[in-house]
Design an enzyme around this catalytic site. Sequence first.
Site, short mmCIF file in Angstrom:
data_model
loop_
_atom_site.label_atom_id
_atom_site.label_comp_id
_atom_site.label_asym_id
_atom_site.label_seq_id
_atom_site.Cartn_x
_atom_site.Cartn_y
_atom_site.Cartn_z
N LYS A 76 0.86 -1.19 0.00
CA LYS A 76 0.00 0.00 0.00
C LYS A 76 0.90 1.24 0.00
CE LYS A 76 -1.72 2.75 2.99
NZ LYS A 76 -1.60 3.99 2.18
N GLU A 100 10.14 1.44 10.06
CA GLU A 100 11.11 2.51 9.80
C GLU A 100 10.37 3.83 9.99
OE1 GLU A 100 14.15 2.02 9.40
OE2 GLU A 100 14.20 -0.10 8.89
N CYS A 137 13.51 11.24 5.99
CA CYS A 137 13.50 10.75 7.38
C CYS A 137 14.82 11.05 8.06
CB CYS A 137 13.21 9.25 7.40
SG CYS A 137 14.33 8.31 6.36
N GLU A 193 9.53 16.54 14.64
CA GLU A 193 10.01 16.23 13.29
C GLU A 193 9.22 17.15 12.34
OE1 GLU A 193 8.84 12.62 11.20
OE2 GLU A 193 10.86 12.44 10.40
P1 NAD Z 1 2.60 8.59 7.43
O1 NAD Z 1 2.94 7.81 8.63
O2 NAD Z 1 1.54 9.62 7.53
O3 NAD Z 1 2.14 7.61 6.25
C1 NAD Z 1 2.99 6.58 5.80
C2 NAD Z 1 2.14 5.48 5.22
O4 NAD Z 1 1.39 4.88 6.26
C3 NAD Z 1 1.12 5.95 4.19
O5 NAD Z 1 1.01 4.98 3.19
C4 NAD Z 1 -0.16 6.03 5.01
O6 NAD Z 1 -1.32 5.89 4.24
C5 NAD Z 1 0.02 4.86 5.94
N1 NAD Z 1 -0.71 4.93 7.21
C6 NAD Z 1 -0.99 6.02 7.95
N2 NAD Z 1 -1.66 5.66 9.07
C7 NAD Z 1 -1.79 4.31 9.02
C8 NAD Z 1 -2.39 3.34 9.87
N3 NAD Z 1 -2.99 3.69 11.00
N4 NAD Z 1 -2.33 2.04 9.52
C9 NAD Z 1 -1.71 1.65 8.39
N5 NAD Z 1 -1.14 2.53 7.54
C10 NAD Z 1 -1.16 3.84 7.84
O7 NAD Z 1 3.99 9.18 6.90
P2 NAD Z 1 4.22 10.12 5.64
O8 NAD Z 1 3.76 11.49 6.01
O9 NAD Z 1 3.71 9.47 4.41
O10 NAD Z 1 5.82 10.08 5.53
C11 NAD Z 1 6.64 10.84 6.34
C12 NAD Z 1 7.13 10.05 7.54
O11 NAD Z 1 7.81 8.88 7.09
C13 NAD Z 1 8.12 10.82 8.35
O12 NAD Z 1 7.86 10.65 9.71
C14 NAD Z 1 9.46 10.17 7.97
O13 NAD Z 1 10.48 10.33 8.92
C15 NAD Z 1 9.07 8.76 7.78
N6 NAD Z 1 10.04 8.04 6.96
C16 NAD Z 1 10.91 7.18 7.58
C17 NAD Z 1 11.89 6.51 6.84
C18 NAD Z 1 12.86 5.57 7.51
O14 NAD Z 1 13.57 4.84 6.81
N7 NAD Z 1 12.94 5.55 8.83
C19 NAD Z 1 11.98 6.72 5.47
C20 NAD Z 1 11.09 7.62 4.87
C21 NAD Z 1 10.12 8.27 5.63
#
Ligand code: NAD
Length: 487
Positions: free
Chosen positions: A183, A259, A293, A390
């Site tokens: 997804k 992650e 991230c 963040e």
């Molecule tokens: P987000 O957590 O809002 O969404 C990420 C994904 O999770 C999306 O596909 C979203 O639809 C899904 N999602 C959200 N809530 C969910 C739930 N309750 N159950 C299942 N899926 C759910 O994050 P974002 O805004 O898309 O991305 C930014 C974040 O990602 C930042 O916090 C960043 O640090 C992190 N990130 C981490 C890494 C790493 O390797 N540690 C890499 C890239 C991004």
Amino acid sequence: MNLSFDPDKIALPVGHFVGGELIAAEGAIEMRRPSDGKAYAACPVAGADMVDRAVESAKAVLKTSNWGGVRPRERTRTLQAWADLIEAQAETLARMEALCSTRPVAQLVAGDIAITAEQIRFFAEFADKEGSELAPTDDTTLGMIMSEPYGVVGAITPWNFPISMAGWKLGPALAAGNAVVLKPSEMTPFSAVYLAQLAVEAGLPAGLINVVLGDGPTTGTALTGHTEIGKVSFTGSTRAGSAIMENVARTGVKPMTLELGGKSPQLVFADADLDKAAAAIAGSVTFNAGQACVAGTRLIVEKRVADQLIAAILEKMTAVQPGPTWNEATQYSPIISERQRARVDGIVRAAAAAGGECLTGGGVMDDPGYFYEPTLIANVDQANPAIVEEIFGPVLTVQTFETEDEALALSSHPTYGLASGLFTTDLSRTIRLARKLEAGTVWVNRYSRSRDHILPTGGYKRSGIGKDLGREAYLANRRTKSVLISL
Ligand code: NAD
């Protein structure tokens, strides 16, 4: 070759991709281009029934294709053919991605896509090199530690590097013999669909990669709570990671790789090459407009060189030129959405209200796209919102220290421990601090990954559980079974 393109002329695969077929679905979430704010599509939201269909398709193809049981070298070769096709279609893929996301088209071709293809090849090579072990038992028994795939991996990815994040999940899971239901983020879902279409074209069994589009609460929850998923692999915010842990606990325990977010420090000592440090630091907060991230958003610099370093960083940060992601020359990205930009601006304002001083930036750019000025904030203590949160935007804070202990104390964040940067020419200090920094990655005299995919990435503290990349990511997609035979 000119990579610039007209965003109104790009066809997107709008639909779920299940069992090797694009399933058109009504769009539910309005999507706007970050580069100019224009509405261009609507993202469908898969309900539990569509997620179920995708999981069933993945299970069925594991049986009919015996993907986990074929000669491992066959998996290697098929995945490498997919990587070749991704490279061959790099421009098409880059256009789809640049249209929807914050990634500029030239960076996509030279960076994200080229690296993703290479990482798929890297993981494909593990298929016939990592395996089961014989255990050292006495001579009346034979002990085996059998290594097996999980079956169906449920993967969820964020919007900030959509292709790369999909590659991080798909490469190791497939090489390890699993099928995947992916997804992608509802803000940038289409490049993942195209990646899956290319996989089928390259010879991967149809149904081995299924892509369900939708949001977190509906589609994500249905996927992570599905009882036929063997493992969850998630990249996104710490908030969503917590929600997923809760859902997985409620619906039945399963292994997870998470992650999550970061708030990474960059420590600069007076003996460092300050020009190089300035370039690395400015680059890390302006690359993808800080929407990474691992962005090194907290500068912690030795007091006696602070003015000199800040001046060099300011010069570099303010030199970036915004532009639409579909122009080949563009280097500085917009923020993904108006909402996310308002959040960035809100934290910057709260930081200023708490005493922070903006040395540059601090506002939205006058542009129809969602651009935000590169921002540097001084006068911040550990409780300032710009230090705690963040931000996920082009915002750097600066704090100063006089002793190594002070630097270390400032570097520690109560929540996050994803990455850290250290700039010094003192070898003993390098080793000392590399041991003490509370982060899954320590970059020394640089602030970026290399193309050595063997180095795992992942967080300490609430930045995550488990690793992507490296051997660890491959092994995380397999489980072991102990077999003991009396002879
Ligand atoms: P987000 O957590 O809002 O969404 C990420 C994904 O999770 C999306 O596909 C979203 O639809 C899904 N999602 C959200 N809530 C969910 C739930 N309750 N159950 C299942 N899926 C759910 O994050 P974002 O805004 O898309 O991305 C930014 C974040 O990602 C930042 O916090 C960043 O640090 C992190 N990130 C981490 C890494 C790493 O390797 N540690 C890499 C890239 C991004």
